[in-house]
Design a protein around this motif. Sequence first.
Motif, PDB file in Angstrom:
ATOM      1  N   ILE A   1      -7.941   8.991  -1.440  1.00  0.00           N
ATOM      2  CA  ILE A   1      -9.269   8.480  -1.617  1.00  0.00           C
ATOM      3  C   ILE A   1      -9.337   7.178  -0.794  1.00  0.00           C
ATOM      4  O   ILE A   1     -10.524   7.283  -0.473  1.00  0.00           O
ATOM      5  CB  ILE A   1      -8.863   8.165  -3.107  1.00  0.00           C
ATOM      6  N   ARG A   2      -8.424   6.475  -0.380  1.00  0.00           N
ATOM      7  CA  ARG A   2      -8.789   5.344   0.636  1.00  0.00           C
ATOM      8  C   ARG A   2      -8.925   5.902   1.850  1.00  0.00           C
ATOM      9  O   ARG A   2      -9.954   5.185   2.152  1.00  0.00           O
ATOM     10  CB  ARG A   2      -7.272   4.339   0.541  1.00  0.00           C
ATOM     11  N   ILE A   3      -8.410   6.874   2.242  1.00  0.00           N
ATOM     12  CA  ILE A   3      -8.726   7.428   3.783  1.00  0.00           C
ATOM     13  C   ILE A   3     -10.235   7.727   3.709  1.00  0.00           C
ATOM     14  O   ILE A   3     -10.923   7.624   4.638  1.00  0.00           O
ATOM     15  CB  ILE A   3      -7.568   8.502   4.135  1.00  0.00           C
ATOM     16  N   LEU A   4     -10.550   8.476   2.766  1.00  0.00           N
ATOM     17  CA  LEU A   4     -11.976   9.184   2.592  1.00  0.00           C
ATOM     18  C   LEU A   4     -12.839   8.204   2.270  1.00  0.00           C
ATOM     19  O   LEU A   4     -13.994   8.294   2.900  1.00  0.00           O
ATOM     20  CB  LEU A   4     -11.900  10.386   1.483  1.00  0.00           C
ATOM     21  N   SER A   5     -12.478   6.907   1.648  1.00  0.00           N
ATOM     22  CA  SER A   5     -13.438   6.174   1.425  1.00  0.00           C
ATOM     23  C   SER A   5     -13.828   5.336   2.751  1.00  0.00           C
ATOM     24  O   SER A   5     -14.820   4.859   2.977  1.00  0.00           O
ATOM     25  CB  SER A   5     -12.948   5.247   0.414  1.00  0.00           C
ATOM     26  N   THR A   6     -12.622   5.117   3.322  1.00  0.00           N
ATOM     27  CA  THR A   6     -12.856   4.414   4.733  1.00  0.00           C
ATOM     28  C   THR A   6     -13.963   5.330   5.620  1.00  0.00           C
ATOM     29  O   THR A   6     -14.716   4.778   6.395  1.00  0.00           O
ATOM     30  CB  THR A   6     -11.455   4.217   5.457  1.00  0.00           C
TER      31      THR A   6
ATOM     32  N   CYS B   1     -13.763  27.798  12.378  1.00  0.00           N
ATOM     33  CA  CYS B   1     -14.117  26.924  11.708  1.00  0.00           C
ATOM     34  C   CYS B   1     -12.759  26.584  10.698  1.00  0.00           C
ATOM     35  O   CYS B   1     -12.267  27.582  10.233  1.00  0.00           O
ATOM     36  CB  CYS B   1     -15.109  27.514  10.835  1.00  0.00           C
ATOM     37  N   VAL B   2     -12.550  25.506  10.642  1.00  0.00           N
ATOM     38  CA  VAL B   2     -11.430  24.959   9.895  1.00  0.00           C
ATOM     39  C   VAL B   2     -11.996  24.081   8.803  1.00  0.00           C
ATOM     40  O   VAL B   2     -12.989  23.183   8.954  1.00  0.00           O
ATOM     41  CB  VAL B   2     -10.609  24.255  10.694  1.00  0.00           C
ATOM     42  N   VAL B   3     -11.288  24.086   7.600  1.00  0.00           N
ATOM     43  CA  VAL B   3     -11.609  23.362   6.211  1.00  0.00           C
ATOM     44  C   VAL B   3     -10.713  22.054   5.795  1.00  0.00           C
ATOM     45  O   VAL B   3      -9.746  22.633   5.637  1.00  0.00           O
ATOM     46  CB  VAL B   3     -12.054  24.550   5.243  1.00  0.00           C
ATOM     47  N   PHE B   4     -10.891  21.293   5.668  1.00  0.00           N
ATOM     48  CA  PHE B   4     -10.295  20.278   5.069  1.00  0.00           C
ATOM     49  C   PHE B   4     -10.562  19.612   3.571  1.00  0.00           C
ATOM     50  O   PHE B   4     -11.792  19.637   3.674  1.00  0.00           O
ATOM     51  CB  PHE B   4     -10.031  18.947   6.058  1.00  0.00           C
ATOM     52  N   LYS B   5      -9.854  19.900   2.654  1.00  0.00           N
ATOM     53  CA  LYS B   5     -10.308  19.562   1.334  1.00  0.00           C
ATOM     54  C   LYS B   5      -9.481  18.360   0.856  1.00  0.00           C
ATOM     55  O   LYS B   5      -8.224  18.478   0.893  1.00  0.00           O
ATOM     56  CB  LYS B   5     -10.273  20.647   0.486  1.00  0.00           C
ATOM     57  N   LYS B   6     -10.016  17.089   0.345  1.00  0.00           N
ATOM     58  CA  LYS B   6      -9.213  16.120   0.228  1.00  0.00           C
ATOM     59  C   LYS B   6      -8.271  15.572   1.386  1.00  0.00           C
ATOM     60  O   LYS B   6      -7.272  15.290   1.275  1.00  0.00           O
ATOM     61  CB  LYS B   6      -8.314  16.147  -1.077  1.00  0.00           C
ATOM     62  N   ALA B   7      -8.785  15.621   2.495  1.00  0.00           N
ATOM     63  CA  ALA B   7      -8.374  15.090   3.768  1.00  0.00           C
ATOM     64  C   ALA B   7      -6.760  16.023   4.207  1.00  0.00           C
ATOM     65  O   ALA B   7      -6.262  15.585   5.176  1.00  0.00           O
ATOM     66  CB  ALA B   7      -7.839  13.779   3.530  1.00  0.00           C
ATOM     67  N   LYS B   8      -6.780  17.032   3.482  1.00  0.00           N
ATOM     68  CA  LYS B   8      -5.549  18.095   3.793  1.00  0.00           C
ATOM     69  C   LYS B   8      -6.280  19.395   4.261  1.00  0.00           C
ATOM     70  O   LYS B   8      -7.295  19.774   3.722  1.00  0.00           O
ATOM     71  CB  LYS B   8      -4.851  18.201   2.628  1.00  0.00           C
TER      72      LYS B   8
ATOM     73  N   MET C   1       0.728  -0.974  -0.151  1.00  0.00           N
ATOM     74  CA  MET C   1       0.047  -0.022   0.157  1.00  0.00           C
ATOM     75  C   MET C   1       0.758   1.182   0.032  1.00  0.00           C
ATOM     76  O   MET C   1       0.610   2.274  -0.670  1.00  0.00           O
ATOM     77  CB  MET C   1      -0.891  -0.089   1.196  1.00  0.00           C
ATOM     78  N   LYS C   2       2.130   1.192   0.819  1.00  0.00           N
ATOM     79  CA  LYS C   2       2.931   2.420   0.724  1.00  0.00           C
ATOM     80  C   LYS C   2       3.524   2.578  -0.492  1.00  0.00           C
ATOM     81  O   LYS C   2       3.797   3.832  -0.852  1.00  0.00           O
ATOM     82  CB  LYS C   2       3.970   2.211   2.012  1.00  0.00           C
ATOM     83  N   GLN C   3       3.844   1.676  -0.956  1.00  0.00           N
ATOM     84  CA  GLN C   3       4.682   1.552  -2.476  1.00  0.00           C
ATOM     85  C   GLN C   3       3.690   2.200  -3.391  1.00  0.00           C
ATOM     86  O   GLN C   3       3.917   3.122  -4.248  1.00  0.00           O
ATOM     87  CB  GLN C   3       5.066   0.014  -3.034  1.00  0.00           C
ATOM     88  N   ALA C   4       2.535   1.874  -3.374  1.00  0.00           N
ATOM     89  CA  ALA C   4       1.463   2.314  -4.351  1.00  0.00           C
ATOM     90  C   ALA C   4       1.285   3.791  -4.136  1.00  0.00           C
ATOM     91  O   ALA C   4       1.050   4.584  -5.050  1.00  0.00           O
ATOM     92  CB  ALA C   4       0.104   1.389  -4.390  1.00  0.00           C
ATOM     93  N   GLU C   5       1.028   4.074  -2.784  1.00  0.00           N
ATOM     94  CA  GLU C   5       0.933   5.287  -2.517  1.00  0.00           C
ATOM     95  C   GLU C   5       1.959   6.484  -2.849  1.00  0.00           C
ATOM     96  O   GLU C   5       1.751   7.669  -3.058  1.00  0.00           O
ATOM     97  CB  GLU C   5       0.381   6.082  -0.905  1.00  0.00           C
TER      98      GLU C   5
ATOM     99  N   GLU D   1     -22.069  10.146  -0.058  1.00  0.00           N
ATOM    100  CA  GLU D   1     -20.825  10.544  -0.832  1.00  0.00           C
ATOM    101  C   GLU D   1     -19.393  10.801  -0.315  1.00  0.00           C
ATOM    102  O   GLU D   1     -19.378  10.792   1.149  1.00  0.00           O
ATOM    103  CB  GLU D   1     -21.183  11.674  -1.726  1.00  0.00           C
ATOM    104  N   LEU D   2     -18.442  10.787  -0.943  1.00  0.00           N
ATOM    105  CA  LEU D   2     -17.029  10.889  -0.449  1.00  0.00           C
ATOM    106  C   LEU D   2     -16.896  12.364   0.086  1.00  0.00           C
ATOM    107  O   LEU D   2     -17.051  12.990  -0.443  1.00  0.00           O
ATOM    108  CB  LEU D   2     -16.088  10.741  -1.677  1.00  0.00           C
ATOM    109  N   PRO D   3     -16.458  12.335   1.434  1.00  0.00           N
ATOM    110  CA  PRO D   3     -16.439  13.483   2.011  1.00  0.00           C
ATOM    111  C   PRO D   3     -14.994  14.215   1.790  1.00  0.00           C
ATOM    112  O   PRO D   3     -14.167  14.580   2.485  1.00  0.00           O
ATOM    113  CB  PRO D   3     -16.217  13.138   3.700  1.00  0.00           C
ATOM    114  N   LEU D   4     -15.041  14.962   0.578  1.00  0.00           N
ATOM    115  CA  LEU D   4     -13.915  15.487  -0.073  1.00  0.00           C
ATOM    116  C   LEU D   4     -13.791  16.759   0.533  1.00  0.00           C
ATOM    117  O   LEU D   4     -12.406  17.458   0.837  1.00  0.00           O
ATOM    118  CB  LEU D   4     -13.962  15.811  -1.711  1.00  0.00           C
ATOM    119  N   HIS D   5     -14.758  17.531   1.028  1.00  0.00           N
ATOM    120  CA  HIS D   5     -15.134  18.755   1.700  1.00  0.00           C
ATOM    121  C   HIS D   5     -15.628  18.676   3.045  1.00  0.00           C
ATOM    122  O   HIS D   5     -16.566  18.409   3.455  1.00  0.00           O
ATOM    123  CB  HIS D   5     -15.853  19.894   0.842  1.00  0.00           C
ATOM    124  N   ILE D   6     -14.739  18.725   4.088  1.00  0.00           N
ATOM    125  CA  ILE D   6     -15.040  18.648   5.665  1.00  0.00           C
ATOM    126  C   ILE D   6     -15.092  19.969   6.325  1.00  0.00           C
ATOM    127  O   ILE D   6     -13.812  20.731   6.019  1.00  0.00           O
ATOM    128  CB  ILE D   6     -14.461  17.517   6.334  1.00  0.00           C
ATOM    129  N   GLU D   7     -15.857  20.503   6.990  1.00  0.00           N
ATOM    130  CA  GLU D   7     -15.642  21.725   8.089  1.00  0.00           C
ATOM    131  C   GLU D   7     -15.964  21.111   9.345  1.00  0.00           C
ATOM    132  O   GLU D   7     -16.872  20.386   9.534  1.00  0.00           O
ATOM    133  CB  GLU D   7     -17.025  22.892   7.364  1.00  0.00           C
TER     134      GLU D   7
END
Length: 599
Positions: free
Chosen positions: A375-380, A411-418, A362-366, A389-395
């Motif tokens: 995508i894997r973290i957000l899918s989980t 209020c903090v905003v994460f997009k694509k888990a960042k 998994m690390k090699q692929a990432e 739906e996939l939580p690409l935008h979280i507040e």
Amino acid sequence: MENRDDKIKNILSSLPESPGVYQYFDETGTIIYVGKAKNLKRRVSSYFNKQHDSPKTRILVRKIVEIKYIVVKTEEDALHLENSLIKELQPRYNVMLKDDKTYPWIVIKNEPFPRIFQTRNMIRDGSQYFGPYSNIHMVRTILELLRKLYPLRTCKLFLSPENIRQNKFKVCLQYHIKNCKGPCEALQTEQEYNEYIVNSRRILKGEINQIRDLLQQEMMECATELRFEDAQKTKEKLELIENYQAKTVVVSPSIHNTDVFSYLEEENIIYINYLHVSNGSISQAYTFELKRKLDEPKEELLSLAIVEMRNRFNSRARDIIVPFYPDIEMENITFSIPQRGDKRKLFELSEQNVRQYKVDRMKQAEKLNPEQRTIRILSTLQKDLQLHELPLHIECFDNSNIQGTSPVAACVVFKKAKPAKKDYRHFNVKTVEGPDDFASMREIVYRRYKRLLEEEALLPNLIVIDGGKGQLHAACDSLQELNIYGRIPIIGIAKRLEEIYYPEDSVPLYLDKNSESLKLIQQLRDEAHRFGITFHRKKRSLKQVVSELDAIEGIGEKTKTALLSHFKSVKRIKSSSLEELSDLIGKSKAEKLYKGLHP
């Protein structure tokens, strides 16, 4: 002309009820699937007599226009034949073994005065091969041990009796540094050399204890005959053997000639680890992947893996440790699922290896594709929280007030888990008197999403509230007032036990403490807390500065700005001398300021 359905029915009616291998062909005559069966008639007929859940299986059945089969004596023979046909033909719908490595072997060459060396090419010339080894360091360790125990030649000369008699060769440097006894000049007999080869073969087979016993006996004989120098050399060899054995024994010495398999499945990828144990030492260790093409049961996949690994490593072990029983019976083979003791520890070691292999892959692929990890973290997270739906935008929201003063929120905003820091927002709580966390949360959530709706901006895929049921309900009240409740998933996270609350569910959700989903939610919560606390401290500090300097008559806005720009803080202004203040703002103002700060 006979149509396809009639042709299939005729074939099914004539199939024998015996073990065998069947092959499916498409309209172009290409083999698209190979399978094995304990009962050919029953197994093949099942493809056409029932409805299949897997879409891929339904597609496969539609493409079959021809069936051929091979009858064998036993189910084990069918499994071996199926394995070899899959590797040779590589049908489209069969499980594929993902393995693109050529692993090293140790070879005892079939020649006069045999050499022992590492190779990746197996040549069928009567030479004896040991392996393959998945760890190159193990190969080097074994070869180094053999060379220290027995001075075997490393040259490529053809040491036939005739060539030696004709004095065609001369000893090389290896003879002079005592790494070889010079068989090329007949300085060593073939009988003595072959004794070294016999003992080396025993070590390669894992028969360490027998070699150790022989060396101990030889050492005692040398000491009895007062050949102390020879006894010392034998003792050094014995220590080499014992050091090597200490490195390789990881399980009970009572476990001998045993195969171990562990199984880990993730969607359509199956990871299987194989260990072979001889005399308590792991002599082979290998992990590989299988890619499921249809809906093959795990028992069938494990059977395929067992046959493949035992063929590859030439294992003759009669005891096989497995995570569950495969769907095959093998002659003179015992399958076991250990629950305790040394065999259980050995199985757990295999499980540890298969989990580590999955993490490494998994690390090699990432590393090659960083987006894949996101995508894997957000899918989980989507799966754990049951989001649509996939939580690409979280507040995430958090309140801050210390001792009831200067209430603020963040209020903090994460997009694509960042973290998307440009989208972070601070709020001064305006409508709430005193420390009321629920009312503060209601206000800031309302203000945040009223603004986004007015600007027609994108709403988040998930809202996280730092707090328990009270704060969560307050936030939901604001969303209902804005008529967007239900459009955006919202959760609360309580600090005490890190439990997750849903708006209309009194029973909290507890995520695994090590799960990536919980870690992401905690990161959001901690970032919101940090951002809010920083703003709160800044506000309190500014309030303190303003109040102290504003209380001094004659000190205006420009003077305050000049003082703070030069001294940076009220504390430094207080500690400055009258002369320093006079140089900056003049004597008159400096005296007023000095008296005001030092009454």
